[in-house]
Design a protein around this motif. Structure first.
Motif, mmCIF file in Angstrom:
data_model
loop_
_atom_site.group_PDB
_atom_site.id
_atom_site.type_symbol
_atom_site.label_atom_id
_atom_site.label_comp_id
_atom_site.label_asym_id
_atom_site.label_seq_id
_atom_site.Cartn_x
_atom_site.Cartn_y
_atom_site.Cartn_z
ATOM 1 N N HIS A 4 -20.810 -12.078 40.720
ATOM 2 C CA HIS A 4 -20.003 -11.847 39.527
ATOM 3 C C HIS A 4 -20.563 -10.636 38.771
ATOM 4 O O HIS A 4 -21.760 -10.568 38.509
ATOM 5 C CB HIS A 4 -20.041 -13.076 38.608
ATOM 6 N N HIS A 32 -15.436 -9.350 33.448
ATOM 7 C CA HIS A 32 -15.941 -10.263 34.466
ATOM 8 C C HIS A 32 -14.978 -10.283 35.640
ATOM 9 O O HIS A 32 -13.761 -10.351 35.452
ATOM 10 C CB HIS A 32 -16.099 -11.697 33.943
ATOM 11 N N TYR A 107 -23.809 -11.302 36.444
ATOM 12 C CA TYR A 107 -23.994 -12.679 35.994
ATOM 13 C C TYR A 107 -24.790 -13.459 37.035
ATOM 14 O O TYR A 107 -24.554 -13.319 38.240
ATOM 15 C CB TYR A 107 -22.641 -13.369 35.801
ATOM 16 N N ASN A 120 -25.157 -19.979 32.786
ATOM 17 C CA ASN A 120 -24.865 -18.619 33.254
ATOM 18 C C ASN A 120 -25.468 -17.604 32.300
ATOM 19 O O ASN A 120 -25.406 -17.773 31.071
ATOM 20 C CB ASN A 120 -23.363 -18.375 33.350
ATOM 21 N N TYR A 121 -26.041 -16.546 32.863
ATOM 22 C CA TYR A 121 -26.614 -15.458 32.066
ATOM 23 C C TYR A 121 -25.984 -14.133 32.470
ATOM 24 O O TYR A 121 -25.685 -13.910 33.648
ATOM 25 C CB TYR A 121 -28.130 -15.397 32.249
ATOM 26 N N PHE A 122 -25.799 -13.282 31.472
ATOM 27 C CA PHE A 122 -25.331 -11.924 31.692
ATOM 28 C C PHE A 122 -26.531 -10.998 31.593
ATOM 29 O O PHE A 122 -27.291 -11.059 30.613
ATOM 30 C CB PHE A 122 -24.274 -11.550 30.654
ATOM 31 N N SER A 207 -30.847 -9.669 28.677
ATOM 32 C CA SER A 207 -30.045 -10.798 29.144
ATOM 33 C C SER A 207 -29.778 -11.774 28.016
ATOM 34 O O SER A 207 -30.511 -11.812 27.022
ATOM 35 C CB SER A 207 -30.772 -11.526 30.273
ATOM 36 N N GLN A 227 -18.660 -12.038 27.585
ATOM 37 C CA GLN A 227 -20.024 -11.498 27.611
ATOM 38 C C GLN A 227 -20.821 -11.802 26.343
ATOM 39 O O GLN A 227 -21.991 -11.450 26.257
ATOM 40 C CB GLN A 227 -19.985 -9.987 27.839
#
Length: 236
Positions: A4, A32, A107, A120-122, A207, A227
């Protein structure tokens, strides 16, 4: 694994890369997108290093003959650096067919103690600048329609310290090619030079936790708020 990403628009690429020819046609930023949809994303390939064009995520090797078969082909969204010279899908291409994928971030999942579902982390660069991931690519031709287009896999490496904390089960990360190494990646000669560049990223990344993009049921995860930090603070 890196399935992703976020991706810049055509105008953003023109501003960032004024000397390159931009034929990539996406007019809006992609906040995304999942690789499983096989999206067209902006790349520079080593066949023409002054060009930014669209290529389709998921490498399709030469023995796949139709679009229908391509859609069903094995998961080649990511290629592990440790086995890329041996795996059948990538072995014909890695020595000669390398490129750069332009992203705004990616991601990754995080397994939190006591929680059934992963978080989930960006992950992104400071100031949200565009950066590049290393890819291996293959041209695909649909033998029924004659259509030809480039396809790619994102190369992955063992995690750096930040991604060891975030992607704490598989401990992997995409191959980030820093700006000073882009030409070296595109023009590398031989296995040793390529291997020397396929290393965990040592530069600065930021992040924060975001909503679970893989579980969003809105029908549209390509929106700016996807985000945004869940709690407005950086966690790693």
């Amino acid at each position: 694994m890196c399935y992703h990403v976020g991706s810049p628009s055509k105008s953003e690429l023109k501003n960032k890369l004024p000397k390159k020819r931009i034929v990539y046609q996406q007019e809006q930023e992609i906040f995304h997108v999942s690789g499983f949809t096989r999206p067209v994303l902006p790349v520079t390939l080593n066949t023409d290093v002054e060009l930014v064009l669209g290529a389709r995520w998921k490498l399709i090797p030469y023995w796949v003959k139709t679009e229908q078969d391509a859609a069903k082909y094995a998961n080649t969204l990511n290629a592990e650096s440790e086995s890329i010279f041996e795996k059948a899908s990538y072995k014909p291409y890695i020595l000669k067919n390398r490129g750069l994928l332009y992203v705004t971030g990616f991601y990754e999942p995080h397994k939190a103690s006591g929680k059934k579902e992963s978080e989930n982390y960006f992950i992104y660069k400071p100031q949200r600048e565009i950066f590049t991931l290393g890819v291996v690519y293959a041209p695909f031709t649909d033998h029924e329609t004659g259509e030809t287009y480039p396809t790619f896999s994102i190369i992955t490496t063992p995690a750096n310290p930040l991604l060891e904390e975030i992607h704490n089960e598989k401990k992997r990360m995409p191959l980030i090619i820093g700006e000073s190494d882009r030409d070296a990646w595109l023009f590398a000669q031989g296995r040793d030079e390529i291997n020397a560049l396929m290393q965990p990223y040592a530069g600065q990344l930021e992040s924060h936790e975001v909503i679970r993009v893989t579980a969003d049921r809105s029908g549209n995860t390509n929106r700016a708020d996807i985000q945004k930090p869940l709690d407005k603070r950086t966690l790693f």
